[in-house]
Design a protein around this motif. Sequence first.
Motif, PDB file in Angstrom:
ATOM      1  N   GLU A   1       0.813  -1.217   0.000  1.00  0.00           N
ATOM      2  CA  GLU A   1       0.000   0.000   0.000  1.00  0.00           C
ATOM      3  C   GLU A   1       0.849   1.270   0.000  1.00  0.00           C
ATOM      4  N   LEU A   2       2.069   1.184   0.507  1.00  0.00           N
ATOM      5  CA  LEU A   2       2.971   2.334   0.492  1.00  0.00           C
ATOM      6  C   LEU A   2       4.396   1.843   0.686  1.00  0.00           C
ATOM      7  N   TYR A   3       5.345   2.727   0.384  1.00  0.00           N
ATOM      8  CA  TYR A   3       6.770   2.390   0.518  1.00  0.00           C
ATOM      9  C   TYR A   3       7.474   3.430   1.384  1.00  0.00           C
ATOM     10  N   HIS A   4       8.325   2.931   2.256  1.00  0.00           N
ATOM     11  CA  HIS A   4       9.179   3.799   3.068  1.00  0.00           C
ATOM     12  C   HIS A   4      10.617   3.597   2.591  1.00  0.00           C
ATOM     13  N   ASP A   5      11.122   4.575   1.854  1.00  0.00           N
ATOM     14  CA  ASP A   5      12.475   4.481   1.310  1.00  0.00           C
ATOM     15  C   ASP A   5      13.422   5.394   2.078  1.00  0.00           C
ATOM     16  N   ILE A   6      14.701   5.015   2.092  1.00  0.00           N
ATOM     17  CA  ILE A   6      15.704   5.774   2.840  1.00  0.00           C
ATOM     18  C   ILE A   6      16.986   5.880   2.026  1.00  0.00           C
ATOM     19  N   LEU A   7      17.532   7.094   1.925  1.00  0.00           N
ATOM     20  CA  LEU A   7      18.866   7.325   1.363  1.00  0.00           C
ATOM     21  C   LEU A   7      19.794   7.680   2.515  1.00  0.00           C
ATOM     22  N   SER A   8      20.872   6.950   2.676  1.00  0.00           N
ATOM     23  CA  SER A   8      21.818   7.192   3.774  1.00  0.00           C
ATOM     24  C   SER A   8      23.189   7.544   3.220  1.00  0.00           C
ATOM     25  N   PHE A   9      23.730   8.656   3.693  1.00  0.00           N
ATOM     26  CA  PHE A   9      25.056   9.101   3.271  1.00  0.00           C
ATOM     27  C   PHE A   9      26.098   8.682   4.302  1.00  0.00           C
ATOM     28  N   CYS A  10      27.300   8.446   3.834  1.00  0.00           N
ATOM     29  CA  CYS A  10      28.388   8.061   4.725  1.00  0.00           C
ATOM     30  C   CYS A  10      28.789   9.251   5.611  1.00  0.00           C
ATOM     31  N   PRO A  11      28.955   9.043   6.921  1.00  0.00           N
ATOM     32  CA  PRO A  11      29.366  10.146   7.808  1.00  0.00           C
ATOM     33  C   PRO A  11      30.674  10.810   7.382  1.00  0.00           C
ATOM     34  N   LYS A  12      31.537  10.069   6.686  1.00  0.00           N
ATOM     35  CA  LYS A  12      32.807  10.643   6.237  1.00  0.00           C
ATOM     36  C   LYS A  12      32.607  11.733   5.182  1.00  0.00           C
ATOM     37  N   ASP A  13      31.441  11.735   4.550  1.00  0.00           N
ATOM     38  CA  ASP A  13      31.145  12.760   3.539  1.00  0.00           C
ATOM     39  C   ASP A  13      30.335  13.916   4.113  1.00  0.00           C
ATOM     40  N   ARG A  14      30.128  13.894   5.417  1.00  0.00           N
ATOM     41  CA  ARG A  14      29.267  14.903   6.057  1.00  0.00           C
ATOM     42  C   ARG A  14      29.723  16.330   5.760  1.00  0.00           C
ATOM     43  N   ARG A  15      31.013  16.597   5.735  1.00  0.00           N
ATOM     44  CA  ARG A  15      31.509  17.960   5.543  1.00  0.00           C
ATOM     45  C   ARG A  15      31.308  18.453   4.109  1.00  0.00           C
ATOM     46  N   PHE A  16      31.048  17.528   3.178  1.00  0.00           N
ATOM     47  CA  PHE A  16      30.830  17.925   1.788  1.00  0.00           C
ATOM     48  C   PHE A  16      29.348  18.113   1.453  1.00  0.00           C
ATOM     49  N   LEU A  17      28.480  17.673   2.349  1.00  0.00           N
ATOM     50  CA  LEU A  17      27.050  17.711   2.056  1.00  0.00           C
ATOM     51  C   LEU A  17      26.463  19.096   2.293  1.00  0.00           C
TER      52      LEU A  17
END
Length: 222
Positions: free
Chosen positions: A66-82
């Motif tokens: 009936e529905l979808y729960h999707d998640i995109l997860s970024f690596c913590p090592k790339d946090r300063r570039f986000l």
Amino acid sequence: MIVKSIPHKHRNFQRLINYIFDDRGRYDPKLDFDLCHNIRSYSKGDIIAEFKENAKLKKRRENGTELYHDILSFCPKDRRFLTLDKIYDLSRRYVELRGDKGLCFAKPHLHQDHLHVHFCFSGNQYQSEKSLRLTMKKFSQIRVDLELYQMRCFPELTNSLVYLKKRTRAAQFKNIESSLPVSQEKRTSIDQSARKEKKMTSRIEDMEKLTPNRTKVTKRIR
């Protein structure tokens, strides 16, 4: 980045959208946005109402999604570039690849340095009874296509590449297998030939054991 999709068998849009809206300390004003696709509303209650209204067009099936729960997860090592623009751009691209014909609401969460984006996708297409279902093969390709886009537009996010690295490792392993030394291949061929020859020799010996008996019987008859 890690991409997950969790199918839900019940039309509990309210619970999932409440969770996505509720930051619980995961809010960062510099990285916050509300992504609405095929949705006219902006308030939480109205967004939930639009999902429910669209779901009425879908025929209920036993064990249907009936529905979808999707998640995109970024690596913590790339946090300063986000940045806000990068996260929003990648999220928008994911919606285009994953469910452009459906309803979607998305919002980022931040837990320490672990930044991830939650998506709520409708189970059916916008104003249609058609399902938004994807095969595993198609979903795997979407993951790769998203990372190709990420690598082309934001090459600095190297630590958040997951599926391209897996594909590269698989290709490298395949190349290693195909480049085995000729001597190794010959050795394998020789071993196979030796086993065949041994079987043949065994059969001939069995036949020779039977032959004398047949000869003796023939001489008696004469």
